[in-house]
Each structure stands twice: as C-alpha cells, then as structure tokens.
Design a protein around this motif. Structure first.
Motif, PDB file in Angstrom:
ATOM      1  N   ASN A  32       0.825  -1.218   0.000  1.00 29.25           N
ATOM      2  CA  ASN A  32       0.000   0.000   0.000  1.00 29.25           C
ATOM      3  C   ASN A  32       0.854   1.260   0.000  1.00 29.25           C
ATOM      4  O   ASN A  32       2.015   1.251   0.416  1.00 29.25           O
ATOM      5  N   PHE A  33       0.239   2.347  -0.474  1.00 30.16           N
ATOM      6  CA  PHE A  33       0.756   3.689  -0.223  1.00 30.16           C
ATOM      7  C   PHE A  33       0.168   4.177   1.086  1.00 30.16           C
ATOM      8  O   PHE A  33      -1.027   3.946   1.361  1.00 30.16           O
ATOM      9  N   LEU A  34       0.954   4.862   1.886  1.00 29.57           N
ATOM     10  CA  LEU A  34       0.424   5.503   3.084  1.00 29.57           C
ATOM     11  C   LEU A  34       0.053   6.937   2.732  1.00 29.57           C
ATOM     12  O   LEU A  34       0.909   7.733   2.338  1.00 29.57           O
ATOM     13  N   PHE A  35      -1.230   7.270   2.828  1.00 31.99           N
ATOM     14  CA  PHE A  35      -1.717   8.631   2.588  1.00 31.99           C
ATOM     15  C   PHE A  35      -1.902   9.325   3.931  1.00 31.99           C
ATOM     16  O   PHE A  35      -2.594   8.804   4.811  1.00 31.99           O
ATOM     17  N   GLU A  36      -1.314  10.500   4.079  1.00 32.28           N
ATOM     18  CA  GLU A  36      -1.490  11.303   5.295  1.00 32.28           C
ATOM     19  C   GLU A  36      -1.825  12.733   4.881  1.00 32.28           C
ATOM     20  O   GLU A  36      -1.083  13.342   4.105  1.00 32.28           O
ATOM     21  N   ILE A  37      -2.934  13.261   5.387  1.00 33.79           N
ATOM     22  CA  ILE A  37      -3.355  14.623   5.040  1.00 33.79           C
ATOM     23  C   ILE A  37      -3.261  15.501   6.278  1.00 33.79           C
ATOM     24  O   ILE A  37      -3.734  15.140   7.358  1.00 33.79           O
ATOM     25  N   SER A  38      -2.619  16.648   6.077  1.00 31.74           N
ATOM     26  CA  SER A  38      -2.499  17.616   7.171  1.00 31.74           C
ATOM     27  C   SER A  38      -2.458  19.021   6.570  1.00 31.74           C
ATOM     28  O   SER A  38      -1.608  19.318   5.718  1.00 31.74           O
ATOM     29  N   GLU A  39      -3.402  19.861   6.964  1.00 29.43           N
ATOM     30  CA  GLU A  39      -3.462  21.256   6.539  1.00 29.43           C
ATOM     31  C   GLU A  39      -3.404  21.408   5.017  1.00 29.43           C
ATOM     32  O   GLU A  39      -2.641  22.226   4.483  1.00 29.43           O
ATOM     33  N   GLY A  40      -4.213  20.616   4.328  1.00 30.29           N
ATOM     34  CA  GLY A  40      -4.306  20.746   2.886  1.00 30.29           C
ATOM     35  C   GLY A  40      -3.134  20.185   2.108  1.00 30.29           C
ATOM     36  O   GLY A  40      -2.993  20.435   0.909  1.00 30.29           O
ATOM     37  N   LYS A  41      -2.288  19.416   2.760  1.00 25.91           N
ATOM     38  CA  LYS A  41      -1.136  18.804   2.082  1.00 25.91           C
ATOM     39  C   LYS A  41      -1.215  17.289   2.218  1.00 25.91           C
ATOM     40  O   LYS A  41      -1.400  16.766   3.320  1.00 25.91           O
ATOM     41  N   LEU A  42      -1.091  16.594   1.079  1.00 27.02           N
ATOM     42  CA  LEU A  42      -1.099  15.132   1.079  1.00 27.02           C
ATOM     43  C   LEU A  42       0.341  14.627   1.037  1.00 27.02           C
ATOM     44  O   LEU A  42       1.096  14.959   0.126  1.00 27.02           O
ATOM     45  N   THR A  43       0.698  13.828   2.033  1.00 22.57           N
ATOM     46  CA  THR A  43       2.012  13.182   2.068  1.00 22.57           C
ATOM     47  C   THR A  43       1.821  11.704   1.788  1.00 22.57           C
ATOM     48  O   THR A  43       1.027  11.038   2.452  1.00 22.57           O
ATOM     49  N   ASP A  64      -8.058  16.438   8.404  1.00 23.28           N
ATOM     50  CA  ASP A  64      -6.787  15.727   8.477  1.00 23.28           C
ATOM     51  C   ASP A  64      -7.070  14.249   8.732  1.00 23.28           C
ATOM     52  O   ASP A  64      -8.099  13.898   9.321  1.00 23.28           O
ATOM     53  N   GLY A  65      -6.176  13.395   8.306  1.00 21.05           N
ATOM     54  CA  GLY A  65      -6.360  11.970   8.545  1.00 21.05           C
ATOM     55  C   GLY A  65      -5.333  11.155   7.783  1.00 21.05           C
ATOM     56  O   GLY A  65      -4.446  11.704   7.123  1.00 21.05           O
ATOM     57  N   SER A  66      -5.455   9.825   7.883  1.00 22.13           N
ATOM     58  CA  SER A  66      -4.499   8.945   7.204  1.00 22.13           C
ATOM     59  C   SER A  66      -5.160   7.623   6.857  1.00 22.13           C
ATOM     60  O   SER A  66      -6.107   7.197   7.529  1.00 22.13           O
ATOM     61  N   ILE A  67      -4.632   6.980   5.802  1.00 22.65           N
ATOM     62  CA  ILE A  67      -5.168   5.697   5.326  1.00 22.65           C
ATOM     63  C   ILE A  67      -4.092   5.013   4.479  1.00 22.65           C
ATOM     64  O   ILE A  67      -3.279   5.673   3.838  1.00 22.65           O
TER      65      ILE A  67
END
Length: 374
Positions: A32-43, A64-67
């Motif tokens: 999987n890819f780890l998606f992390e969103i914080s303050e309008g930025k996807l890492t 914000d969140g992650s999956i």
C-alpha cells in the motif's frame, strides 16, 4: 475524511515513488501507499522496510487523517483516467476508499494507517549538498559494476567517501572496479558510507532532468536524500568496503589511446564469436595497431579485426572479458579512451580522455588468462 486532487498530478507523484514497492513484501501492508493529510497537504509514503520514498502535493481538504491505499489498483485506475479532479472519500471506521470522477465511482479496501511501519528519522550527523547532475553522473558511472553476490554485501552497493577536498564513489564486483571522484563536492565532516544498489537505482529513475540541489544527510545506519518535493530514506550497508586503492596498479607504462565508439563497435562484433563461458577477447597491441580477436573452440568460431590507435610502450597481448569491457565503454561519455597496461596478468585501467575539470574517472578490469578458451 475527504479530499480532491488532480488525477494526473497524483499519478505523477505516485509513479515517482512506486518503484520502492515489491510484489511480495515481508509485511503485507507494504503493498500500500500511506496517505497522510495535514493542513491541505497530502504526504504519500512507499516503503519496503529497507528503503522509503516520500512525496508531497497540495490537495483540497478540510480534514486531516491517514489511510493505507492499495498501490497497484490505485495506479492502474489513475493511469486509465483522463486528466480531471478526483474526489477521495475515506471511511475511517471500515477503511474503505471511494474514488469519484467524471466517469464514475471506484471503491477499494484500504487498511489502517497505524499498521504501516514508521519511517526511520535521520538526524543530520553528516550532511552534504550536491547537484542532481553530479549525483546522476556518480550513479551512472558506478552502479553497473556493483556485485550481485549477497555473500559479499559490501560489494552490492556503492561506496561513498566524503573528505574535506573531494568525494569518491567506488563500486566493484571483484572482476572490475570503478572509482569516480568529484572535487566540487566536499565536507568538513568527512565520513564513508555504502549505499545499496536498489536505493541508487530508485534515485537514478527519480532524479529530475533539470539541475537542482540534492541534500544528502546520513548517520551510522541510514541515509536521507531530499530534492524538490521527494524524500528518500535508505538503510545503509553495514559492512567494511574492500581496500580498493591497493588494487589499483601503478606503473602502467603501456598506454593506448583509441576512439571509444570504434573500439565498442568492434568488441560487440568480436564478442559474438567468443566462448560463451569466458567471453574472452584478445587485445594485441603492436605499434599503432590494435588487433582484437576471439575464438570458441567448442564450435570452431573465430573472428578478428584491426583498429588504428595511438600507442606508447612495448608490444603486448592481453585477454579480457568482452562483456565487462563493453559495459564499461557503454557507460563512458568520451570520444576517446586510454587503456593503461603493464603485464598480461595484471589489471588494465580504462580512462576517458574527455571529462569535466571537477571529475576523475578510473575503470579497472581484471584480465582473463589467454589459455582459458575451454
């Protein structure tokens, strides 16, 4: 959790880091890819435990969140979508991911982001900056000579030695050795590391064509590369690299200068007739003439050609593995090359005549004994 992103922008970033992901990882979540969103930025993070790559891009999101999102199915979906905004809707209780586009809706099963292995932090114990052109040249000039022998792990990577005057990159597989040195990259905090081949291959394919700065930081266990919006962290090879300087022969009084393309083309033709086990070709230098020959006694095949060269020294006949010579010449960007020899049983040095003022390239290749035709 919901966010909106350009399909082509996301595909470009994911394609840049997808090479890290293996088909049968040790830990299944690494598919999987780890998606992390914080303050309008996807890492987005991809990892195989040894190497991790991280990229960032702006998205439209109020949460914000992650999956963890399955890499293969996501990439295939994005590759077949035209450029358009796509909406990701994530159910954080069931870890389901729904992708909405102008064409339709696609639902896939994600995983809990907390199960994704943590990327190791790299404190900047040692740090150096170099351009992408310098790093690309260092990788291209050395990576092809690394070893595949897992019993000698030190030789499966590229040795990088930082000093206060230069940086030296070295690779060897026991049959050939490449030393690539840059005087325009130096560090007061001198140190030496061995970077794994896979990490360097990923860098090679990811480094941008335009010249930009690369920050390299490392400690005793990990190296960290950062350029543009991409970061890569790789585990270093914790082994002792061979004492390569003692292998490089001195006093090579026999020097031949020849057109690289002519020599390369001739070797490719002659190698067709060489023994398929030894790949041996004979180089016989007499005056200003080089004779290249090969034979395979098992099938009564033989071939020879003559080329003009500039020669300083006595007549000499020496055998080399054609595959090694061809690969070395293919990775040299020079109109002419010099071959420095001493004796038929000692290593030869291949040196490009055209090179940058800031670089020094030396390629060593071990001889093949001339009676080994069987």
């Amino acid at each position: 959790m919901k966010f909106i992103v350009s399909s082509s922008a996301l595909l470009k970033q994911l394609s840049g880091i997808n090479g890290v992901i293996t088909t049968n990882p040790v830990v299944p979540i690494l598919e999987n890819f780890l998606f992390e969103i914080s303050e309008g930025k996807l890492t987005v993070t991809a990892s195989d435990l040894q190497t991790s790559m991280i990229t960032e891009l702006e998205v439209e999101s109020k949460e914000d969140g992650s999956i963890a999102v399955p890499a293969r199915i996501l990439l295939e979906t994005l590759k077949n979508l035209p450029e358009q905004p796509v909406t990701f809707t994530i159910d954080e209780e069931t870890y389901s991911v729904e992708i909405s586009s102008d064409n339709g809706r696609y639902k896939l099963a994600g995983e809990n982001a907390t199960d994704f292995p943590k990327v190791p932090a790299v404190s900047d114990d040692f740090s150096v900056d170099m351009s992408t052109s310098v790093l690309s040249a260092a990788i291209n000039n050395t990576i092809f000579a690394t070893s595949n022998d897992e019993l000698r792990p030190a030789m499966t990577g590229v040795y990088m030695n930082l000093t206060d005057t230069n940086t030296t990159f070295v690779s060897t597989d026991g049959h050939r050795l490449i030393r690539y040195r840059r005087v325009d990259v130096a560090s007061d905090n001198g140190n030496a590391i061995i970077i794994p081949r896979k990490a360097l291959n990923l860098l090679k394919s990811t480094l941008p064509t335009e010249n930009t700065n690369v920050t390299v930081e490392f400690n005793v266990s990990n190296a960290f590369f950062k350029f543009n919006n991409i970061k890569m962290i790789c585990r270093l090879i914790d082994e002792r690299f061979p004492d390569y300087e003692n292998v490089i022969p001195s006093g090579n009084d026999n020097k031949m200068t020849i057109d690289r393309v002519e020599l390369l083309s001739s070797l490719k033709r002659i190698a067709i007739y060489a023994n398929k086990t030894t790949h041996q070709v004979r180089l016989k230098i007499t005056g200003s003439e080089l004779q290249i020959s090969a034979e395979d006694l098992d099938f009564a095949n033989e071939a020879n050609e003559r080329l003009s060269c500039e020669h300083d020294g006595g007549d000499i006949e020496i055998g080399f593995n054609a595959k090694f010579l061809i690969e070395m010449l293919n990775n040299v960007d020079s109109d002419k090359v010099e071959l420095h020899l001493s004796e038929p049983n000692k290593a030869g040095l291949l040196i490009p005549t055209d090179k940058d003022d800031n670089e020094d390239i030396l390629m060593l290749v071990m001889p093949v004994m001339l009676n080994n035709y069987v």
